[in-house]
Design a protein around this motif. Structure first.
Motif, PDB file in Angstrom:
ATOM      1  N   UNK A   7       2.693  32.720  32.434  1.00 21.90           N
ATOM      2  CA  UNK A   7       1.642  32.277  31.514  1.00 21.90           C
ATOM      3  C   UNK A   7       1.771  32.936  30.147  1.00 21.90           C
ATOM      4  N   UNK A   8       2.431  34.081  30.083  1.00 22.23           N
ATOM      5  CA  UNK A   8       2.600  34.763  28.805  1.00 22.23           C
ATOM      6  C   UNK A   8       3.850  34.342  28.045  1.00 22.23           C
ATOM      7  N   UNK A   9       4.658  33.467  28.630  1.00 28.03           N
ATOM      8  CA  UNK A   9       5.900  33.037  27.978  1.00 28.03           C
ATOM      9  C   UNK A   9       5.611  32.177  26.753  1.00 28.03           C
ATOM     10  N   UNK A  10       4.707  31.208  26.891  1.00 28.91           N
ATOM     11  CA  UNK A  10       4.396  30.286  25.796  1.00 28.91           C
ATOM     12  C   UNK A  10       3.311  30.911  24.930  1.00 28.91           C
ATOM     13  N   UNK A  11       3.614  31.072  23.640  1.00 30.55           N
ATOM     14  CA  UNK A  11       2.651  31.692  22.733  1.00 30.55           C
ATOM     15  C   UNK A  11       1.743  30.661  22.069  1.00 30.55           C
ATOM     16  N   UNK A  12       2.324  29.549  21.578  1.00 31.24           N
ATOM     17  CA  UNK A  12       1.518  28.548  20.885  1.00 31.24           C
ATOM     18  C   UNK A  12       2.325  27.277  20.699  1.00 31.24           C
ATOM     19  N   UNK A  13       1.634  26.137  20.581  1.00 33.67           N
ATOM     20  CA  UNK A  13       2.363  24.926  20.208  1.00 33.67           C
ATOM     21  C   UNK A  13       2.659  24.949  18.711  1.00 33.67           C
ATOM     22  N   UNK A  14       3.764  24.354  18.327  1.00 33.30           N
ATOM     23  CA  UNK A  14       4.120  24.273  16.918  1.00 33.30           C
ATOM     24  C   UNK A  14       3.641  22.920  16.409  1.00 33.30           C
ATOM     25  N   UNK A  15       2.720  22.950  15.438  1.00 35.66           N
ATOM     26  CA  UNK A  15       2.176  21.720  14.876  1.00 35.66           C
ATOM     27  C   UNK A  15       2.724  21.580  13.460  1.00 35.66           C
ATOM     28  N   UNK A  16       3.642  20.637  13.293  1.00 36.82           N
ATOM     29  CA  UNK A  16       4.226  20.371  11.978  1.00 36.82           C
ATOM     30  C   UNK A  16       4.617  18.903  11.926  1.00 36.82           C
ATOM     31  N   UNK A  17       5.082  18.488  10.782  1.00 38.51           N
ATOM     32  CA  UNK A  17       5.505  17.098  10.628  1.00 38.51           C
ATOM     33  C   UNK A  17       6.714  16.800  11.509  1.00 38.51           C
ATOM     34  N   UNK A  18       7.641  17.730  11.560  1.00 36.72           N
ATOM     35  CA  UNK A  18       8.837  17.540  12.376  1.00 36.72           C
ATOM     36  C   UNK A  18       8.501  17.511  13.866  1.00 36.72           C
ATOM     37  N   UNK A  19       7.578  18.363  14.300  1.00 34.06           N
ATOM     38  CA  UNK A  19       7.229  18.384  15.715  1.00 34.06           C
ATOM     39  C   UNK A  19       6.436  17.140  16.115  1.00 34.06           C
ATOM     40  N   UNK A  20       5.649  16.584  15.203  1.00 30.34           N
ATOM     41  CA  UNK A  20       4.921  15.359  15.536  1.00 30.34           C
ATOM     42  C   UNK A  20       5.873  14.169  15.621  1.00 30.34           C
ATOM     43  N   UNK A  21       6.958  14.171  14.844  1.00 32.20           N
ATOM     44  CA  UNK A  21       7.960  13.112  14.963  1.00 32.20           C
ATOM     45  C   UNK A  21       8.712  13.221  16.290  1.00 32.20           C
ATOM     46  N   UNK A  22       8.995  14.442  16.725  1.00 27.87           N
ATOM     47  CA  UNK A  22       9.684  14.613  18.003  1.00 27.87           C
ATOM     48  C   UNK A  22       8.756  14.337  19.183  1.00 27.87           C
ATOM     49  N   UNK A  23       7.433  14.442  18.982  1.00 23.24           N
ATOM     50  CA  UNK A  23       6.484  14.140  20.051  1.00 23.24           C
ATOM     51  C   UNK A  23       6.507  12.650  20.388  1.00 23.24           C
ATOM     52  N   UNK A  24       6.851  11.812  19.417  1.00 23.48           N
ATOM     53  CA  UNK A  24       6.949  10.378  19.679  1.00 23.48           C
ATOM     54  C   UNK A  24       8.123  10.062  20.604  1.00 23.48           C
ATOM     55  N   UNK A  25       9.117  10.955  20.656  1.00 20.41           N
ATOM     56  CA  UNK A  25      10.279  10.774  21.513  1.00 20.41           C
ATOM     57  C   UNK A  25      10.091  11.441  22.878  1.00 20.41           C
ATOM     58  N   UNK A  26       8.901  11.984  23.128  1.00 19.73           N
ATOM     59  CA  UNK A  26       8.638  12.629  24.417  1.00 19.73           C
ATOM     60  C   UNK A  26       8.964  14.104  24.434  1.00 19.73           C
ATOM     61  N   UNK A  27       9.088  14.723  23.256  1.00 14.47           N
ATOM     62  CA  UNK A  27       9.382  16.155  23.184  1.00 14.47           C
ATOM     63  C   UNK A  27       8.172  16.898  22.638  1.00 14.47           C
ATOM     64  N   UNK A  28       7.977  18.098  23.138  1.00 15.84           N
ATOM     65  CA  UNK A  28       6.896  18.967  22.683  1.00 15.84           C
ATOM     66  C   UNK A  28       7.528  20.261  22.210  1.00 15.84           C
ATOM     67  N   UNK A  29       6.997  20.842  21.128  1.00 10.15           N
ATOM     68  CA  UNK A  29       7.581  22.041  20.544  1.00 10.15           C
ATOM     69  C   UNK A  29       6.623  23.212  20.748  1.00 10.15           C
ATOM     70  N   UNK A  30       7.168  24.334  21.244  1.00  7.30           N
ATOM     71  CA  UNK A  30       6.376  25.527  21.496  1.00  7.30           C
ATOM     72  C   UNK A  30       7.009  26.736  20.828  1.00  7.30           C
ATOM     73  N   UNK A  31       6.153  27.675  20.415  1.00  7.47           N
ATOM     74  CA  UNK A  31       6.606  29.005  20.026  1.00  7.47           C
ATOM     75  C   UNK A  31       6.568  29.839  21.296  1.00  7.47           C
ATOM     76  N   UNK A  32       7.701  30.465  21.635  1.00  4.54           N
ATOM     77  CA  UNK A  32       7.803  31.208  22.898  1.00  4.54           C
ATOM     78  C   UNK A  32       8.240  32.638  22.605  1.00  4.54           C
ATOM     79  N   UNK A  33       8.160  33.483  23.639  1.00  8.05           N
ATOM     80  CA  UNK A  33       8.611  34.869  23.504  1.00  8.05           C
ATOM     81  C   UNK A  33      10.100  34.902  23.207  1.00  8.05           C
ATOM     82  N   UNK A  34      10.530  35.899  22.480  1.00  4.72           N
ATOM     83  CA  UNK A  34      11.945  35.991  22.100  1.00  4.72           C
ATOM     84  C   UNK A  34      12.852  36.290  23.283  1.00  4.72           C
ATOM     85  N   UNK A  35      12.306  36.839  24.353  1.00  2.50           N
ATOM     86  CA  UNK A  35      13.115  37.186  25.520  1.00  2.50           C
ATOM     87  C   UNK A  35      13.137  36.082  26.567  1.00  2.50           C
TER      88      UNK A  35
END
Length: 96
Positions: A7-35
């Motif tokens: 549960x601590x791996x995913x820090x936040x969703x990335x909300x940007x213009x590029x991520x909303x375009x990739x969401x239309x293709x079925x992809x979701x963008x997350x900020x995750x821990x570096x490790x």
């Protein structure tokens, strides 16, 4: 890994213009821990959002150099994960 660690791996969703375009293709963008590894990110998304993950692409984002008055500093490096969901699954952040 334990579920509490996942549960601590995913820090936040990335909300940007590029991520909303990739969401239309079925992809979701997350900020995750570096490790975090691809397998850990996949298991964490499946656990938190109750979806099936098809693939995970990870990239390291370098921190920008910024000036604060006469002082120069750098922002922290961070890791971004593009998570492709299997057909029929979707994550709605507005409802979550």
């Amino acid at each position: 890994m334990k579920q509490t660690d996942l549960m601590g791996i995913i820090e936040a969703p990335v909300v940007s213009e590029k991520s909303s375009l990739s969401a239309e293709k079925g992809r979701v963008v997350f900020k995750v821990k570096r490790t975090a590894t691809k397998n850990q990110i996949k298991r964490a998304v499946e656990l938190l959002f109750k979806v099936q993950v098809d693939s995970v692409h990870v990239l390291n984002v370098k921190g920008k150099e910024k000036r604060f008055g006469r002082f120069q500093g750098t922002r922290s490096d961070w890791k971004k994960a593009y998570v492709k969901l299997q057909p029929g699954f979707d994550i709605d952040f507005a409802a979550a």
